[in-house]
Design a protein around this motif. Sequence first.
Motif, PDB file in Angstrom:
ATOM      1  N   ALA A 224      -2.224   8.860   1.557  1.00  0.00           N
ATOM      2  CA  ALA A 224      -2.749   7.581   2.036  1.00  0.00           C
ATOM      3  C   ALA A 224      -2.230   7.294   3.439  1.00  0.00           C
ATOM      4  O   ALA A 224      -1.035   7.434   3.713  1.00  0.00           O
ATOM      5  CB  ALA A 224      -2.344   6.456   1.088  1.00  0.00           C
TER       6      ALA A 224
ATOM      7  N   SER B  66       1.820   7.987   3.161  1.00  0.00           N
ATOM      8  CA  SER B  66       2.490   8.206   1.885  1.00  0.00           C
ATOM      9  C   SER B  66       1.630   9.097   1.012  1.00  0.00           C
ATOM     10  O   SER B  66       0.490   9.414   1.357  1.00  0.00           O
ATOM     11  CB  SER B  66       2.755   6.864   1.193  1.00  0.00           C
TER      12      SER B  66
ATOM     13  N   ASN C 260      -6.216   0.956   4.434  1.00  0.00           N
ATOM     14  CA  ASN C 260      -5.801   2.174   3.757  1.00  0.00           C
ATOM     15  C   ASN C 260      -6.973   3.154   3.713  1.00  0.00           C
ATOM     16  O   ASN C 260      -8.067   2.788   3.286  1.00  0.00           O
ATOM     17  CB  ASN C 260      -5.342   1.827   2.337  1.00  0.00           C
TER      18      ASN C 260
ATOM     19  N   SER D 179      -7.486   6.737   1.913  1.00  0.00           N
ATOM     20  CA  SER D 179      -6.856   7.675   0.981  1.00  0.00           C
ATOM     21  C   SER D 179      -7.731   8.907   0.814  1.00  0.00           C
ATOM     22  O   SER D 179      -8.945   8.796   0.697  1.00  0.00           O
ATOM     23  CB  SER D 179      -6.635   7.015  -0.381  1.00  0.00           C
TER      24      SER D 179
ATOM     25  N   ILE E 243      -5.829   5.217 -10.196  1.00  0.00           N
ATOM     26  CA  ILE E 243      -5.165   5.090  -8.895  1.00  0.00           C
ATOM     27  C   ILE E 243      -6.174   5.015  -7.754  1.00  0.00           C
ATOM     28  O   ILE E 243      -5.963   4.330  -6.759  1.00  0.00           O
ATOM     29  CB  ILE E 243      -4.219   6.288  -8.676  1.00  0.00           C
ATOM     30  N   LEU E 244      -7.276   5.725  -7.896  1.00  0.00           N
ATOM     31  CA  LEU E 244      -8.262   5.832  -6.808  1.00  0.00           C
ATOM     32  C   LEU E 244      -9.655   5.902  -7.414  1.00  0.00           C
ATOM     33  O   LEU E 244      -9.857   6.505  -8.474  1.00  0.00           O
ATOM     34  CB  LEU E 244      -7.969   7.070  -5.977  1.00  0.00           C
TER      35      LEU E 244
ATOM     36  N   ILE F 192       0.971  10.616  -3.348  1.00  0.00           N
ATOM     37  CA  ILE F 192       1.290  10.696  -4.774  1.00  0.00           C
ATOM     38  C   ILE F 192       0.984  12.109  -5.238  1.00  0.00           C
ATOM     39  O   ILE F 192      -0.120  12.616  -5.042  1.00  0.00           O
ATOM     40  CB  ILE F 192       0.463   9.693  -5.606  1.00  0.00           C
TER      41      ILE F 192
ATOM     42  N   GLU G 108       0.834  -1.213   0.000  1.00  0.00           N
ATOM     43  CA  GLU G 108       0.000   0.000   0.000  1.00  0.00           C
ATOM     44  C   GLU G 108       0.868   1.261   0.000  1.00  0.00           C
ATOM     45  O   GLU G 108       0.643   2.189  -0.768  1.00  0.00           O
ATOM     46  CB  GLU G 108      -0.929   0.003   1.221  1.00  0.00           C
TER      47      GLU G 108
ATOM     48  N   HIS H 298       2.722   1.662  -3.325  1.00  0.00           N
ATOM     49  CA  HIS H 298       1.788   2.046  -4.388  1.00  0.00           C
ATOM     50  C   HIS H 298       1.452   3.525  -4.302  1.00  0.00           C
ATOM     51  O   HIS H 298       1.285   4.199  -5.321  1.00  0.00           O
ATOM     52  CB  HIS H 298       0.508   1.208  -4.290  1.00  0.00           C
ATOM     53  N   PHE H 299       1.371   4.031  -3.066  1.00  0.00           N
ATOM     54  CA  PHE H 299       0.993   5.435  -2.870  1.00  0.00           C
ATOM     55  C   PHE H 299       2.206   6.336  -2.664  1.00  0.00           C
ATOM     56  O   PHE H 299       2.135   7.319  -1.954  1.00  0.00           O
ATOM     57  CB  PHE H 299       0.009   5.568  -1.715  1.00  0.00           C
TER      58      PHE H 299
ATOM     59  N   ILE I  46      -2.752  12.704  -3.729  1.00  0.00           N
ATOM     60  CA  ILE I  46      -3.379  11.697  -2.875  1.00  0.00           C
ATOM     61  C   ILE I  46      -2.487  11.472  -1.661  1.00  0.00           C
ATOM     62  O   ILE I  46      -1.270  11.305  -1.801  1.00  0.00           O
ATOM     63  CB  ILE I  46      -3.566  10.359  -3.620  1.00  0.00           C
TER      64      ILE I  46
END
Length: 815
Positions: A400, A310, A438, A440, A347-348, A312, A255, A258-259, A398
């Motif tokens: 998270a 984290s 998670n 986000s 992504i979301l 993005i 997770e 990825h973020f 984003i």
Amino acid sequence: MQVLKFGGTSMGSAQAIEQVCNIIQNKKPNGRFTIVASAMSGITDKLIQCGQLAGQGQEQYRSVLQEIENKHLDTIRTLFPITVHSGLISQVKKRLNTLETLCDGIFQVGELSARSLDKIMSFGELVSSYLLAEKLKVNGLKAIWKDSRELIVTDSHFGNAAVNFLATNHQANQYFQQETADYFVLPGFVAASADGETTTLGRGGSDYTASIIAAALNAEVLDIWTDVSGMMTADPRLVSQAIPIAHISYAEAMELSHFGAKVIYPPTIQPVMNKRIPIWIKNTFAPDDHGTLIHIPNGEARSFPVTGISGIQKIALLTLEGSGMVGIPGFSKRLFEALLQERVNVILITQSSSEHSITVGIHEADMLKAKTTVDSEFAQEIQDKRIEPLIVERDMSIVAVVGDKMKNHHGTSAKLFGALGRNGVNIRAIAQGSTEKNISVVINKADVKKALNVIHEAFFETPLKQVNVFIVGAGNVGSKLLEQLNQQHHYLMNELGLHVRVAGITNSKKMVFGHESINLPEWRALLENGEPADLKIFTQKIKSLNLRNSVFIDNTASKEVAAIYGEFLQHGISVVTCNKIACSSDYAYYKNLKELARKFNASFLFETNVGAGLPVINTLNDLIRSGDKVRSIEAVLSGSLNFVFNNFVNGANFRQVVKAAQDEGYTEPDPRIDLSGVDVMRKILILARESGAVMELEEITNHSFLPAEALNAPSVADFYEQLDVHAAHFLNLRQKADNEGKKLKFVARYENGKAAVGLQSIAPDHPFFNLEGKDNIVLYTTNRYAAQPLIVKGAGAGADVTASGIFADVIRSAR
């Protein structure tokens, strides 16, 4: 078998490669090791630059090729004994000559294909891994170099190829079973398609190479050696308080990576997770540090429900909405198929329960093609006005929050959203999976640093909370406040868990900002050497810094400063002020400031507007909030006037008493500001408004005791002359009070929606009679305090007590 991967910084220089060899040689003996090497740091970027320049027909690619060659040859000359230089340089030049020939061909054709770019990018890993293998041999280890393209089989999606695990596992096992070496060195990042064409696994793919090999060989452990000591609770470049994560589950690591957590390439985890092979993330340059172990948790105790945070950057939000979507199946399918057709990665995802809209987050780089393909797919519905054209919002990010234990910990979401809300961070979209690992949120990119810091503070830094203050006005009150902040710094941290940082100071001439915090013992010198003061620039700087838990402090009596409070409140920045102008100006402005504070979760505190450091307003607020109702307020609210009339006794001259008050700093430089009663009018107005009255300053009756000639004198000197001229007037006032056994006090009163101020003769049985020095006193008669009023009494003037009141409001806003 153990698999070790060394990243670009670990392979970045001859000295770094020496360190890599030391780490390898210090591993336990009698084991077998596969070492995966990245290209030397910066080389892959230069290789891409070569290809692009050649494809554009620009001959500068030749000079970049020369830079690449020089770096590798310099490394050979530093890293190896001179006896082997010739052979190594010959081998490296042979590889680089092939690269040059490839770039020359691209230059002639004037086109760079994805296939050619993969071939070009492969040279970085091929050369660095070859040099590492040769260095291990020179050091006496039984090592061989193996081309990963002969082991890892992929499809032909150049630039980010998909692995054929069945074929890869077969080839890897076959090779390693046949070979008897102790150390195998492989280039990371590179692979080959079924027909033998060079492919790459995506930027960061060296991690993935190591994971693929580790899974194929059922390795004991996969070590990822990099330039940081493991995964952190947040990006330390944005959150200075970030701390290492000692243990983390596979799911949590996936997770976070990825973020946006850059420590490990996201696809790396899946192959080893399926085989339950632990991953150690270690620091090449601090090998004794614990690092981060990614594995199946075995009940380690954790202090926090959240493992890490984290984010993005450069995200765009796409929203498809319209009444025509409600109850009609297939809209989501068509949306995602349209995005898939253009290879747009989602992504979301979040969708309203009414089915009226669906929102997805994508990379900003894909924004235009996503808009084009989705609008084309739904062209008929858009034309029929059943749905709107795709809404695109850019400049988003984003953030998270990740943790396996969040699902068993109540209040995690509330703490997250509360921390963001209190700091004015607006949330545009929310996504949370049913596993609750998670949460986000999509926010404006300008708020990312502040958001990461406030979330980290909320979950990892308890009980310490950072408060950033910006101070306007560094005169008597401001200097005392800075002195108190410096004096109480350690107390606030140790006893209240508050780290109060002074981030900016301005006066009428200069202003200064601290990179982290202004060094308070040196604030005078720093301010003196600061840049020219400009309130507009000072305000813009505060907003652009966008620091968490920010407080704007106004120590002035300036209309200009009071006029900008709203700008701060609507940015979630709290305002603390001793300036009475804002709260005693037009009722609409006062009301608007209060509403902005509520709307944007900021504090608007002005305790020192009345009674300096006395808890006059807070006491009144507590009464009102608890359901009490004010019947009347009677008060002596001017420390200056109380000082004057307490000293206007026993034959004293009124002019001399006023001058003494001015010299002591109890009045303004122009004493008429105090003696006119306007200041007291402002104070009783504020109390009336805080008790619920809708009132303007003009509605307050002022029974002035000053003769008109004194009040309207052209200058302060002329004013003092008029006091001498009218000495008999003031003497008559005192003698009349003396004859009645009373004392003169300048009193403010509010009752039944009306307010008045003026000089009164106070009898001995009244609470005001024995009010000494510059003290203030307020009597609250309420429904609960009807028979005996609630009294607040004490020093109501002076820089020290006013500063302490501001200090208390700062703490109140922080808590």
